[in-house]
Design an enzyme around this catalytic site. Structure first.
Site, PDB file in Angstrom:
ATOM      1  N   ASN A   7     -10.510  16.479   3.765  1.00 23.57           N
ATOM      2  CA  ASN A   7     -10.204  15.523   2.687  1.00 23.57           C
ATOM      3  C   ASN A   7     -11.261  14.263   2.632  1.00 23.57           C
ATOM      4  O   ASN A   7     -11.065  13.291   3.446  1.00 23.57           O
ATOM      5  CB  ASN A   7      -8.768  15.094   2.766  1.00 23.57           C
ATOM      6  CG  ASN A   7      -8.270  14.123   1.520  1.00 23.57           C
ATOM      7  OD1 ASN A   7      -9.182  13.757   0.661  1.00 23.57           O
ATOM      8  ND2 ASN A   7      -7.172  13.354   1.460  1.00 23.57           N
ATOM      9  N   LYS A   9     -11.679  11.992   0.421  1.00 27.00           N
ATOM     10  CA  LYS A   9     -11.180  10.904  -0.426  1.00 27.00           C
ATOM     11  C   LYS A   9     -12.170  10.495  -1.377  1.00 27.00           C
ATOM     12  O   LYS A   9     -12.882  11.131  -1.635  1.00 27.00           O
ATOM     13  CB  LYS A   9     -10.772   9.869   0.526  1.00 27.00           C
ATOM     14  CG  LYS A   9      -9.655  10.531   1.501  1.00 27.00           C
ATOM     15  CD  LYS A   9      -8.705   9.389   2.356  1.00 27.00           C
ATOM     16  CE  LYS A   9      -7.753  10.269   3.397  1.00 27.00           C
ATOM     17  NZ  LYS A   9      -7.029   9.315   4.043  1.00 27.00           N
ATOM     18  N   HIS A  86      -0.708  13.103  -2.506  1.00 26.68           N
ATOM     19  CA  HIS A  86      -1.277  12.436  -1.321  1.00 26.68           C
ATOM     20  C   HIS A  86      -0.530  11.117  -1.258  1.00 26.68           C
ATOM     21  O   HIS A  86      -0.453  10.394  -2.381  1.00 26.68           O
ATOM     22  CB  HIS A  86      -2.815  12.367  -1.207  1.00 26.68           C
ATOM     23  CG  HIS A  86      -3.492  11.865   0.135  1.00 26.68           C
ATOM     24  ND1 HIS A  86      -3.235  10.638   0.233  1.00 26.68           N
ATOM     25  CD2 HIS A  86      -3.721  12.560   1.017  1.00 26.68           C
ATOM     26  CE1 HIS A  86      -3.840  10.436   1.563  1.00 26.68           C
ATOM     27  NE2 HIS A  86      -4.044  11.382   2.134  1.00 26.68           N
ATOM     28  N   GLU A  88      -1.854   8.278  -0.462  1.00 21.84           N
ATOM     29  CA  GLU A  88      -2.732   6.981  -1.190  1.00 21.84           C
ATOM     30  C   GLU A  88      -2.207   7.288  -2.785  1.00 21.84           C
ATOM     31  O   GLU A  88      -2.304   6.317  -3.452  1.00 21.84           O
ATOM     32  CB  GLU A  88      -4.106   7.418  -0.912  1.00 21.84           C
ATOM     33  CG  GLU A  88      -4.257   6.863   0.604  1.00 21.84           C
ATOM     34  CD  GLU A  88      -5.397   7.670   1.147  1.00 21.84           C
ATOM     35  OE1 GLU A  88      -6.057   8.204   0.675  1.00 21.84           O
ATOM     36  OE2 GLU A  88      -5.220   7.486   2.484  1.00 21.84           O
ATOM     37  N   GLU A 153       2.366  14.794   6.316  1.00 23.37           N
ATOM     38  CA  GLU A 153       1.373  13.702   6.613  1.00 23.37           C
ATOM     39  C   GLU A 153       2.250  12.422   6.976  1.00 23.37           C
ATOM     40  O   GLU A 153       2.396  11.758   5.911  1.00 23.37           O
ATOM     41  CB  GLU A 153       0.550  13.351   5.477  1.00 23.37           C
ATOM     42  CG  GLU A 153      -0.800  14.762   5.353  1.00 23.37           C
ATOM     43  CD  GLU A 153      -2.020  13.889   4.816  1.00 23.37           C
ATOM     44  OE1 GLU A 153      -3.031  14.155   5.565  1.00 23.37           O
ATOM     45  OE2 GLU A 153      -2.040  13.646   3.996  1.00 23.37           O
ATOM     46  N   GLY A 159      -4.854   7.590   8.784  1.00 23.28           N
ATOM     47  CA  GLY A 159      -6.174   6.445   8.854  1.00 23.28           C
ATOM     48  C   GLY A 159      -5.995   5.530  10.161  1.00 23.28           C
ATOM     49  O   GLY A 159      -6.761   4.456  10.406  1.00 23.28           O
ATOM     50  N   SER A 191      -4.945  11.315  11.489  1.00 20.04           N
ATOM     51  CA  SER A 191      -5.569  10.943  12.592  1.00 20.04           C
ATOM     52  C   SER A 191      -5.795  12.173  13.139  1.00 20.04           C
ATOM     53  O   SER A 191      -5.778  11.922  14.503  1.00 20.04           O
ATOM     54  CB  SER A 191      -4.702   9.862  13.218  1.00 20.04           C
ATOM     55  OG  SER A 191      -4.764   8.652  12.466  1.00 20.04           O
TER      56      SER A 191
HETATM   57  P1  PGA Z   1      -7.326  10.962   8.317  1.00 22.31           P
HETATM   58  O1  PGA Z   1      -6.622  11.118   6.826  1.00 22.31           O
HETATM   59  O2  PGA Z   1      -7.440  11.997   8.892  1.00 22.31           O
HETATM   60  O3  PGA Z   1      -8.220   9.884   8.114  1.00 22.31           O
HETATM   61  O4  PGA Z   1      -5.905   9.985   9.038  1.00 22.31           O
HETATM   62  C1  PGA Z   1      -5.847  12.127   6.550  1.00 22.31           C
HETATM   63  C2  PGA Z   1      -5.508  12.456   5.196  1.00 22.31           C
HETATM   64  O5  PGA Z   1      -5.219  11.262   4.402  1.00 22.31           O
HETATM   65  O6  PGA Z   1      -5.309  13.511   4.459  1.00 22.31           O
END
Ligand code: PGA
Length: 229
Positions: A7, A9, A86, A88, A153, A159, A191
């Site tokens: 992903n 982003k 997601h 976010e 998640e 992150g 992560s």
């Molecule tokens: P990350 O993000 O691997 O940077 O923690 C995962 C995600 O948001 O899908």
């Protein structure tokens, strides 16, 4: 076969995408590799054998929705997957479970497989509400029928460099497995890196990984793909 889904982003440009696809072409993997890119990087040639995904889709078919992208538009870009719900987007764009469900339904209707994200906040985890939060999000976010993937998640793991314990992942993934009527792939995100990918993918019922930061560069993404082959 496991899913390894990157992903990106709001990161990357044409040059970094082309360079990643070139690197991925050199990797022999028995798993399904998907790159979920920003809308602007969805067009262009892709002869890498890697599947392409988007990170959002409108639940409207077409019309006066400035700035939105429909599932038929994604389909024209040869998009096979789309991330919906997601954390976010749930946080920054107030996406509710109902909106997520409608987006997933529209994607399925247009032949795109939605990757539906669910996960608890740190406050919910500390209050011991993980199971009930996941159950509610799932039941309200999943479409009535069709093929989809569920991504567990935990919001606090995204992150942050923090990951749940094996037992915590087992419990969450088991909840998802038991809550849903049909069997569908359940993947973990938050992560993931080359050092923990193998352990996480070995957890029962975990069918793949959703990878943010570590999917941006081939020197962090390729070792994950190799580690779980
Ligand atoms: P990350 O993000 O691997 O940077 O923690 C995962 C995600 O948001 O899908």
């Amino acid at each position: 076969m496991k899913f390894i889904i990157g992903n990106w982003k709001m990161n990357g440009d044409m040059a970094s995408k082309e360079s990643m696809l070139k690197s991925l072409k050199t990797v022999k993997s028995g798993n399904k590799i998907v790159l979920c890119l920003p809308f602007t990087l969805l067009c262009g040639k892709n002869n890498s054998g890697i599947s392409i995904g988007a990170q959002d889709v409108s639940f409207h078919e077409n019309g006066a929705y400035t700035g939105d992208i429909s599932a038929t538009m994604l389909k024209e870009m040869v998009v096979e997957y789309v991330i919906v719900g997601h954390s976010e987007r749930r946080t920054n764009h107030d996406e509710t479970n109902e909106i997520v469900r409608q987006k997933a339904t529209t994607a399925i209707k247009n032949g795109i497989i939605p990757i539906i994200c669910v996960g608890e906040t740190m406050e919910e985890k500390n209050a011991g509400h993980t199971t009930s939060v996941i159950k509610k999000m799932l039941l309200e976010s999943i479409p009535d029928n069709g093929e989809f993937i569920v991504a567990y998640e935990p919001r606090w793991a995204i992150g942050s460099g923090l990951t749940p314990t094996t037992n915590e992942i087992v419990s969450a993934v088991k909840t998802i497995f038991e809550t849903l009527p049909n069997t569908m792939p359940i993947i973990y995100g938050g992560s993931v890196n080359k050092d923990n990918a193998r352990d996480i993918i070995s957890i029962p019922y975990v069918d793949g990984l959703l990878i943010g930061g570590a999917s941006l560069k081939s020197d962090t993404f390729l070792p994950i793909i190799k580690a779980i082959d």
